[in-house]
Scaffold this motif. Structure first.
Motif, PDB file in Angstrom:
ATOM      1  N   ILE A 167      19.398  13.654  13.795  1.00  9.33           N
ATOM      2  CA  ILE A 167      19.550  14.963  14.445  1.00  9.33           C
ATOM      3  C   ILE A 167      18.926  16.062  13.578  1.00  9.33           C
ATOM      4  CG2 ILE A 167      21.151  16.497  15.613  1.00  9.33           C
ATOM      5  CD1 ILE A 167      23.133  14.325  15.743  1.00  9.33           C
ATOM      6  N   ARG A 168      18.964  15.863  12.253  1.00  4.19           N
ATOM      7  CA  ARG A 168      18.323  16.840  11.358  1.00  4.19           C
ATOM      8  C   ARG A 168      16.830  16.946  11.665  1.00  4.19           C
ATOM      9  NH1 ARG A 168      21.463  18.035   6.920  1.00  4.19           N
ATOM     10  NH2 ARG A 168      23.310  16.748   6.773  1.00  4.19           N
ATOM     11  N   LEU A 191      25.211  11.125  18.791  1.00  4.75           N
ATOM     12  CA  LEU A 191      26.049  11.237  17.589  1.00  4.75           C
ATOM     13  C   LEU A 191      26.437   9.853  17.064  1.00  4.75           C
ATOM     14  CD1 LEU A 191      27.756  13.131  15.740  1.00  4.75           C
ATOM     15  CD2 LEU A 191      29.632  12.697  17.298  1.00  4.75           C
ATOM     16  N   PHE A 192      26.920   8.992  17.964  1.00  2.47           N
ATOM     17  CA  PHE A 192      27.378   7.674  17.509  1.00  2.47           C
ATOM     18  C   PHE A 192      26.207   6.841  16.986  1.00  2.47           C
ATOM     19  CE2 PHE A 192      31.183   8.411  20.276  1.00  2.47           C
ATOM     20  CZ  PHE A 192      32.057   8.487  19.218  1.00  2.47           C
ATOM     21  N   ILE A 193      25.062   6.946  17.658  1.00  4.53           N
ATOM     22  CA  ILE A 193      23.898   6.204  17.171  1.00  4.53           C
ATOM     23  C   ILE A 193      23.550   6.675  15.760  1.00  4.53           C
ATOM     24  CG2 ILE A 193      21.444   5.789  17.525  1.00  4.53           C
ATOM     25  CD1 ILE A 193      22.004   6.242  20.542  1.00  4.53           C
ATOM     26  N   VAL A 194      23.573   8.011  15.579  1.00  3.92           N
ATOM     27  CA  VAL A 194      23.217   8.561  14.276  1.00  3.92           C
ATOM     28  C   VAL A 194      24.226   8.133  13.213  1.00  3.92           C
ATOM     29  CG1 VAL A 194      23.175  10.729  13.013  1.00  3.92           C
ATOM     30  CG2 VAL A 194      21.839  10.477  15.073  1.00  3.92           C
ATOM     31  N   TYR A 204      26.701  18.996  15.622  1.00  2.00           N
ATOM     32  CA  TYR A 204      26.723  17.536  15.653  1.00  2.00           C
ATOM     33  C   TYR A 204      26.263  16.948  14.318  1.00  2.00           C
ATOM     34  CZ  TYR A 204      28.138  17.241  20.474  1.00  2.00           C
ATOM     35  OH  TYR A 204      28.876  17.319  21.619  1.00  2.00           O
ATOM     36  N   ILE A 205      25.373  17.666  13.632  1.00  2.00           N
ATOM     37  CA  ILE A 205      24.987  17.215  12.282  1.00  2.00           C
ATOM     38  C   ILE A 205      26.220  17.211  11.387  1.00  2.00           C
ATOM     39  CG2 ILE A 205      23.744  17.909  10.198  1.00  2.00           C
ATOM     40  CD1 ILE A 205      21.488  18.880  11.980  1.00  2.00           C
ATOM     41  N   PHE A 206      26.996  18.287  11.519  1.00  2.00           N
ATOM     42  CA  PHE A 206      28.200  18.409  10.697  1.00  2.00           C
ATOM     43  C   PHE A 206      29.184  17.281  11.017  1.00  2.00           C
ATOM     44  CE2 PHE A 206      32.498  20.273  10.158  1.00  2.00           C
ATOM     45  CZ  PHE A 206      32.472  20.399   8.779  1.00  2.00           C
ATOM     46  N   ILE A 207      29.409  17.037  12.308  1.00  2.00           N
ATOM     47  CA  ILE A 207      30.344  15.973  12.697  1.00  2.00           C
ATOM     48  C   ILE A 207      29.878  14.631  12.131  1.00  2.00           C
ATOM     49  CG2 ILE A 207      31.332  14.713  14.643  1.00  2.00           C
ATOM     50  CD1 ILE A 207      31.113  17.276  16.278  1.00  2.00           C
ATOM     51  N   PHE A 235      14.751  21.930   3.939  1.00  2.00           N
ATOM     52  CA  PHE A 235      16.061  21.365   3.613  1.00  2.00           C
ATOM     53  C   PHE A 235      16.454  20.291   4.628  1.00  2.00           C
ATOM     54  CE2 PHE A 235      20.614  21.676   4.745  1.00  2.00           C
ATOM     55  CZ  PHE A 235      21.164  21.165   3.588  1.00  2.00           C
ATOM     56  N   LEU A 236      16.264  20.592   5.903  1.00  2.00           N
ATOM     57  CA  LEU A 236      16.645  19.648   6.962  1.00  2.00           C
ATOM     58  C   LEU A 236      15.831  18.366   6.882  1.00  2.00           C
ATOM     59  CD1 LEU A 236      17.142  22.024   9.986  1.00  2.00           C
ATOM     60  CD2 LEU A 236      18.872  20.614   8.909  1.00  2.00           C
ATOM     61  N   VAL A 237      14.526  18.519   6.636  1.00  2.00           N
ATOM     62  CA  VAL A 237      13.677  17.320   6.597  1.00  2.00           C
ATOM     63  C   VAL A 237      14.072  16.442   5.418  1.00  2.00           C
ATOM     64  CG1 VAL A 237      11.335  16.483   6.264  1.00  2.00           C
ATOM     65  CG2 VAL A 237      11.765  18.392   7.795  1.00  2.00           C
ATOM     66  N   ILE A 238      14.333  17.084   4.258  1.00  2.00           N
ATOM     67  CA  ILE A 238      14.698  16.281   3.077  1.00  2.00           C
ATOM     68  C   ILE A 238      16.035  15.580   3.293  1.00  2.00           C
ATOM     69  CG2 ILE A 238      15.361  16.429   0.645  1.00  2.00           C
ATOM     70  CD1 ILE A 238      13.253  18.603   0.351  1.00  2.00           C
TER      71      ILE A 238
END
Lengths: 490, 445
Positions: A192-193, A233-236, A115-118, A181-184
């Motif tokens: 989602i990260r 996902l949409f919110i993000v 979902y991060i990728f999407i 990496f994810l936090v940055i």
């Protein structure tokens, strides 16, 4: 697995849901292509049609071959891979299904990563629409390129994460690097990260097994519910697009008048058209996303805190306190939230701060009642009696033992209330009672559009659709959270 | 009759608050009754001396028996100490069991003559007993009192908000050019120069006597305004409610019966969309589609023309139907998991019979509550819908008047809507009490 079991499986239902929505969009795009005769809509309609056909074939084969990829034939696997690429035509539904079908066992980390990728892909695409504008911001190209790089990295990470991240028990240097990496990269606004890094943190650093279990059980349920994930996902997407717009969207397109571009039809330059001051509605909607979202979140958090404390106190202490607090709140409850907000705004003037206060006060009784009911139930349990027996102070018992255990229904309420708050905010703006008129809050954008309903209906349609999408997402997420937290459902 | 009164009297002794009310209401009766009681009490001890002698005799034999049992030497001093100690103890318990005032008053209530004699001064007290002797009547009564209290609180809250407003109606109406004298004149005319408490009591008094004052702008009679605008809002709200129930309850039932089927998912998805649509946007899209493009319905409300009410009713009813449908489904599902449904299945009842005989009667009570609660939210939403369709209703009245702010008009509008909501909630609660056997049984205890 029998056919019946497969059909009752989450994955199969996800597939059906994707198929139905994909078909709905196909029909919609076909209709648009038929009316406007534009190539964009025709191409979209064609892509969605093909994806829907693949999807139905896939569903058919799923019933025959089972739901895990090990049992799948080569053709099924190829079709699954094809569905993954449907993401690039904008079909999130089939793409998320394709991603889901590619994994053996469903894990939190893999689902989050996909979902991060999407979200990345959407962020890049929606930002890239600015290319068609007369000019872009100075930082636009740099950020777009880094976003593309980030997307590719995430795509590779999906592959890397396919074997479960959480199989290894030891915290390796690699894993630590991944968390950092994810936090940055969460600075892009992709929440989602943060969730994924939190998951990893919980998995490796939290020593309390019961807490670990509890957390992973909750997120497992959320990630398995595709509607909740789609909502998230949409919110993000909305949030991160709006968040990054400071660097990627030219502000003057959104707020400054431009008399060369009055009331233009939607086009690639102006995807949602332009309004009566020549402002680009797409830029306005993107810019306003953060405003609408933050007002919605604030007007939920503030009453949740105040109402929660009031409810906890009135539920726990003497009936006299209870009666006093609840009777006052009853009076507030008798006035509908919007009317109370109108009265408060009438008294103190219409601006954003007053709007937030006004909507917050109206929501206090609901949260207080929820909290009170829970506290009343929990305070009679044995472990509360036990902590009283060892002589803990009343306040400590209340806020350390009772409130944390009474939070679940509050969280469910809050998630569902954000959507309502967003609607209330835009309704008040629509009446001219909310945010200052020049601010591109979604209700304001819509208000301008509503005056040109007969000649330029798209001015009202697109901002309205954005509001619906945001509220719908919160409702989906709220339903997911409720199902995950509600013990009654299982 | 007397038994009912006495039962009510017993109930009124149960809690501090009720006892206080019982004293206050019957103060005219209680004072002479108390005097009479004291007088009677003083007469009593004379007859008790003989009993005291017997008691001391008894205690002394008690002591002798004990000494005998433990094989100890009798001691006169110890004997006297024992007797006086036990005697004091017995006296104390006797005092407690002795006729006290509540018992005395109960005896009084039993005599018909006393009742007839005190019927006029004690009318409210006896009414109070009659109300409290029956759980259901008491519930209804307390609910009524609570409603009145809520309405008064609403008046106080809204008035306080508007009173402390930094906005200046005088300036908004008279304009910047107005002289200080003109402003003072304006404020004196509408009583704005009075202190807070005076204005508040004026307003409260006005609401009781249905004198709501006049609007600041145009000097219109607020009550007349409200009377003109109330029926439209009420019709709109009522029709929306009926539409919502008619659509949502069957949908909820179908979704619950065919749970996790295609229909269930589709309906619930639709309901979620209905919950997510801002009503003003839905109104705009409806106008665009059905009024502008298709030209089926008029785009704004025209009094007396039913067709022009169709769109507002649907728009206002959408959110409500969505909530009711979701609630109906989840309530029925919850009931279907209860033990008694399993029992019914085990007995071999058909699914239809289980559903109509066991599931529905238990599920519809919470649904009714939700409908009552949602009605309030819908009335709030009515102001937006009324603005979209240009309906001259109560909601749009408040919105129109808030720019000044026209305190009497806003106050009256909000209070009347709050009254409407409170009355509906009251009706729902009463229906709940009348139709829910479990609650009824609880109340009767």
């Amino acid at each position: 697995m029998t056919t019946q079991q497969i059909k009752q499986h989450d994955r199969y239902k996800h597939g059906q849901f994707a198929l139905v929505l994909s078909l709905v969009f196909t029909i919609f795009f076909l209709y648009q292509a038929f009316i406007h005769l534009t190539t964009v809509y025709t191409l979209l309609a064609l892509a969605f049609l093909i994806e829907s056909i693949i999807q139905s074939v896939l569903l058919h084969r799923l019933v025959k071959e089972g739901i895990t990829p090990v049992a799948h034939s080569k053709l099924t696997r190829a079709l699954t891979l094809l569905q993954v690429f449907s993401l690039f035509s904008g079909n999130v539904f089939t793409a998320s299904f394709g991603f889901r079908l590619r994994q053996e066992k469903e894990t939190i980390s893999y689902t989050f990563m996909t979902y991060i990728f999407i979200a990345d892909v959407f962020l890049v695409a929606l930002t890239a629409l600015n290319i068609f504008k007369p000019y872009v911001t100075n930082s636009f190209l740099v950020i777009l390129i880094s976003l593309v790089v980030l997307t590719v990295t995430d795509g590779l990470l999906i592959h890397y994460l396919k074997p479960d991240l959480m199989e290894t028990k030891q915290l390796t240097a690699r894993m630590r690097l991944l968390i950092i990496f994810l936090v940055i990269t969460a600075l892009t606004g992709n929440v989602i990260r943060l969730l994924l890094s939190y998951q990893l943190y919980i998995h490796y650093i939290q020593t309390d097994v019961s807490k670990r279990e509890q957390s992973s059980q909750f997120w497992q349920k959320i990630t398995r519910s595709f509607t909740a994930m789609l909502g998230l996902l949409f919110i993000v997407i909305i949030f991160s697009l709006s968040w990054m717009s400071t660097f990627t969207f030219v502000e003057s397109f959104a707020v400054e008048n431009n008399y060369q571009t009055l009331l233009l039809e939607p086009s690639l330059t102006h995807p949602f058209g332009t309004d009566n001051f020549g402002r680009d509605v797409y830029s306005r909607v993107v810019r306003g996303g953060v405003i609408s979202l933050s007002i919605g979140v604030l007007t939920t958090l503030i009453p949740m805190l105040i109402g929660g404390v009031l409810g906890a106190i009135s539920g726990y202490f003497h009936p006299l306190v209870d009666q006093t607090v609840m009777r006052i709140l009853d009076a507030l409850y008798a006035i509908p939230g919007i009317l109370l907000a109108i009265a408060i705004i009438a008294a103190f003037g219409s601006n954003t701060t007053n709007l937030v206060i006004a909507l917050s006060i109206g929501a206090i009784p609901m949260f207080a009642r929820t909290m009170r009911a829970n506290v009343l139930m929990i305070k009679n349990l044995e472990y509360i009696e036990a902590s009283r027996a060892i002589g803990e102070s009343e306040w400590k018992i209340l806020f350390k033992h009772i409130v944390p255990n009474a939070l679940a229904p509050m969280i469910v309420r809050a998630t569902l209330a954000i959507g309502t708050a967003v609607i209330a905010t835009s309704s008040l703006s629509f009446l001219g009672l909310g945010v200052e008129p020049h601010v591109p809050e979604w209700g304001n954008v819509l208000r301008v559009g509503s005056t040109y309903l007969e000649t330029e209906p798209y001015l009202a349609i697109f901002p309205g659709l954005s509001i619906i999408l945001l509220v719908l997402s919160f409702n989906f997420l709220g339903d997911g959270v409720r199902d995950a937290l509600d013990p009654k459902m299982h | 009759m007397t038994t009912r009164l006495i039962k009510g009297f017993h109930v009124s002794q149960a809690s501090v608050g009720l006892r206080l009310i019982h004293w206050l209401l019957g103060i005219v009766i209680h004072i002479p009754a108390l005097l009479y009681f004291q007088f009677k009490k003083r007469k009593q001890p004379a007859t008790a001396t003989l009993l005291d002698q017997q008691m001391i005799q008894q205690l002394s034999t008690d002591y002798d028996q004990r000494i005998d049992y433990f094989n100890r030497d009798p001691n006169e001093n110890e004997k006297q100490a024992f007797i006086s100690k036990e005697y004091a103890l017995l006296k104390k318990t006797e005092q407690q069991y002795r006729l006290n005032y509540p018992q005395f008053f109960e005896q009084l209530l039993q005599s018909r003559r006393f009742l007839l004699l005190t019927l006029v001064p004690g009318f409210f007290l006896y009414l109070f007993y009659l109300i409290y002797h029956h759980g259901l009547i008491r519930f209804i009564f307390e609910r009524l009192v609570a409603t009145v209290f809520v309405i008064f609180s609403v008046i106080v809250i809204v008035f306080t908000l508007l009173y402390f407003s930094p906005q200046d109606p005088a300036q908004n109406i008279l304009g910047d050019q107005a002289t200080a004298a003109q402003r003072e004149n304006f404020e004196a005319l509408f009583g704005l120069d009075q202190p807070y408490l005076v204005q508040l009591t004026d307003r409260l008094h006005g609401f009781i006597t249905f004198d709501l004052g006049t609007t600041y702008q145009g000097n219109e009679d607020v009550l007349l305004n409200i009377e003109n605008r109330f029926p439209v809002t009420l019709t709109l709200a009522f029709l929306s409610l009926v539409l919502a129930i008619a659509i949502a309850v069957p949908i909820g039932i179908i979704s619950a019966v065919k749970v996790q089927s295609f229909w269930d998912y589709s309906f619930m998805f639709l309901a979620l969309i209905g919950l997510s649509i801002p009503s003003f946007w839905q109104g705009l899209i409806f106008i665009l589609t059905f009024a502008i493009e298709l030209d089926w319905l008029p785009s704004t409300y025209i009094p007396g023309q039913f067709a022009s009410l169709i769109m507002p009713v649907i728009v206002l009813g959408t959110g409500l139907s969505a909530t009711i449908a979701r609630m109906t489904r989840s309530e029925i599902l919850e009931v279907m998991h209860e033990d008694y449904i399993v029992t019914a299945k085990a007995k071999g009842l058909s699914n239809r019979r289980i559903f109509t005989k066991h599931a529905l009667p238990n599920a519809w009570i919470p649904i009714l509550t939700v409908i009552g609660l949602q009605f309030g939210a819908m009335l709030g939403g009515a102001s937006v819908t009324e603005k979209v369709f240009n309906i001259q209703g109560l909601g749009s009245y408040i919105v129109d008047k808030q720019f000044i702010p026209d305190i009497p008009a806003i106050l009256a509008g909000v209070v009347y809507i709050a009254v409407m909501i409170s009355v509906v909630n009251l009706l729902v609660d009463l229906l709940y009490a009348l139709l829910n056997p479990r609650l009824r049984a609880e109340l009767n205890d």
